[in-house]
Design a protein around this motif. Structure first.
Motif, mmCIF file in Angstrom:
data_model
loop_
_atom_site.group_PDB
_atom_site.id
_atom_site.type_symbol
_atom_site.label_atom_id
_atom_site.label_comp_id
_atom_site.label_asym_id
_atom_site.label_seq_id
_atom_site.Cartn_x
_atom_site.Cartn_y
_atom_site.Cartn_z
ATOM 1 N N THR A 155 53.115 32.194 -42.937
ATOM 2 C CA THR A 155 52.893 33.555 -42.469
ATOM 3 C C THR A 155 54.184 34.025 -41.819
ATOM 4 O O THR A 155 54.612 33.479 -40.812
ATOM 5 C CB THR A 155 51.735 33.611 -41.448
ATOM 6 O OG1 THR A 155 50.570 33.071 -42.056
ATOM 7 C CG2 THR A 155 51.464 35.027 -41.006
ATOM 8 N N SER A 186 49.611 31.076 -47.150
ATOM 9 C CA SER A 186 49.140 31.982 -46.117
ATOM 10 C C SER A 186 49.499 33.415 -46.515
ATOM 11 O O SER A 186 50.347 33.631 -47.371
ATOM 12 C CB SER A 186 49.764 31.622 -44.780
ATOM 13 O OG SER A 186 49.143 32.329 -43.753
ATOM 14 N N ALA A 187 48.864 34.360 -45.897
ATOM 15 C CA ALA A 187 49.045 35.758 -46.263
ATOM 16 C C ALA A 187 49.914 36.485 -45.254
ATOM 17 O O ALA A 187 50.305 35.926 -44.239
ATOM 18 C CB ALA A 187 47.682 36.431 -46.337
ATOM 19 N N GLU A 188 50.161 37.753 -45.551
ATOM 20 C CA GLU A 188 50.872 38.582 -44.591
ATOM 21 C C GLU A 188 49.930 38.928 -43.444
ATOM 22 O O GLU A 188 48.716 38.993 -43.608
ATOM 23 C CB GLU A 188 51.354 39.867 -45.259
ATOM 24 C CG GLU A 188 52.484 39.641 -46.234
ATOM 25 C CD GLU A 188 53.038 40.952 -46.764
ATOM 26 O OE1 GLU A 188 52.892 41.996 -46.086
ATOM 27 O OE2 GLU A 188 53.601 40.926 -47.846
ATOM 28 N N ILE A 189 50.498 39.177 -42.290
ATOM 29 C CA ILE A 189 49.707 39.567 -41.127
ATOM 30 C C ILE A 189 49.137 40.959 -41.388
ATOM 31 O O ILE A 189 49.873 41.888 -41.710
ATOM 32 C CB ILE A 189 50.572 39.568 -39.856
ATOM 33 C CG1 ILE A 189 51.104 38.158 -39.583
ATOM 34 C CG2 ILE A 189 49.782 40.085 -38.657
ATOM 35 C CD1 ILE A 189 52.115 38.088 -38.462
ATOM 36 N N THR A 248 44.528 34.982 -41.752
ATOM 37 C CA THR A 248 45.453 34.828 -42.875
ATOM 38 C C THR A 248 45.297 33.500 -43.603
ATOM 39 O O THR A 248 45.725 33.365 -44.745
ATOM 40 C CB THR A 248 46.924 34.977 -42.427
ATOM 41 O OG1 THR A 248 47.217 33.980 -41.457
ATOM 42 C CG2 THR A 248 47.186 36.365 -41.871
#
Length: 99
Positions: A2, A89-92, A30
């Motif tokens: 992230t 993981s993803a973007e915030i 995330t």
């Protein structure tokens, strides 16, 4: 991993406790299904967050993080530099970054 842009953290963040809670909420959202094996037959999520009420009726938040670490001999710098990023993981989400 992230990605974190320190300038994007809410400017109202005034304590390490607030930052830790923010991090717990971001990681739970995330990477909600990223699990890590802690021991034989013991697997936990990398970020576990529970909102509850303690016996005297006051709200509490319980945060628990589990991260893989690099071997100490392979790390230069501070101990937190050994933390392995969470894969996939993803973007915030933007609502964690706006005041």
């Amino acid at each position: 991993m992230t990605i974190l842009n320190l300038a994007a953290i809410l400017n109202g963040m005034g304590s390490v406790e607030e930052l830790a809670t923010w991090c717990g909420m971001v990681l739970r959202e995330t990477a909600p299904t990223q699990a890590i094996s802690e021991a034989v037959n013991v697997v936990n999520f990398q970020s576990d967050l529970q909102e509850a009420v303690n016996p005297d009726g006051k709200p509490i938040i319980v945060l628990r993080f589990v991260f893989k670490q690099l071997p100490p001999s392979s790390v230069t710098g501070k101990p937190w530099n050994a933390t392995v990023p969470i894969p996939r993981s993803a973007e915030i989400p933007c609502y964690y970054l706006s005041n």
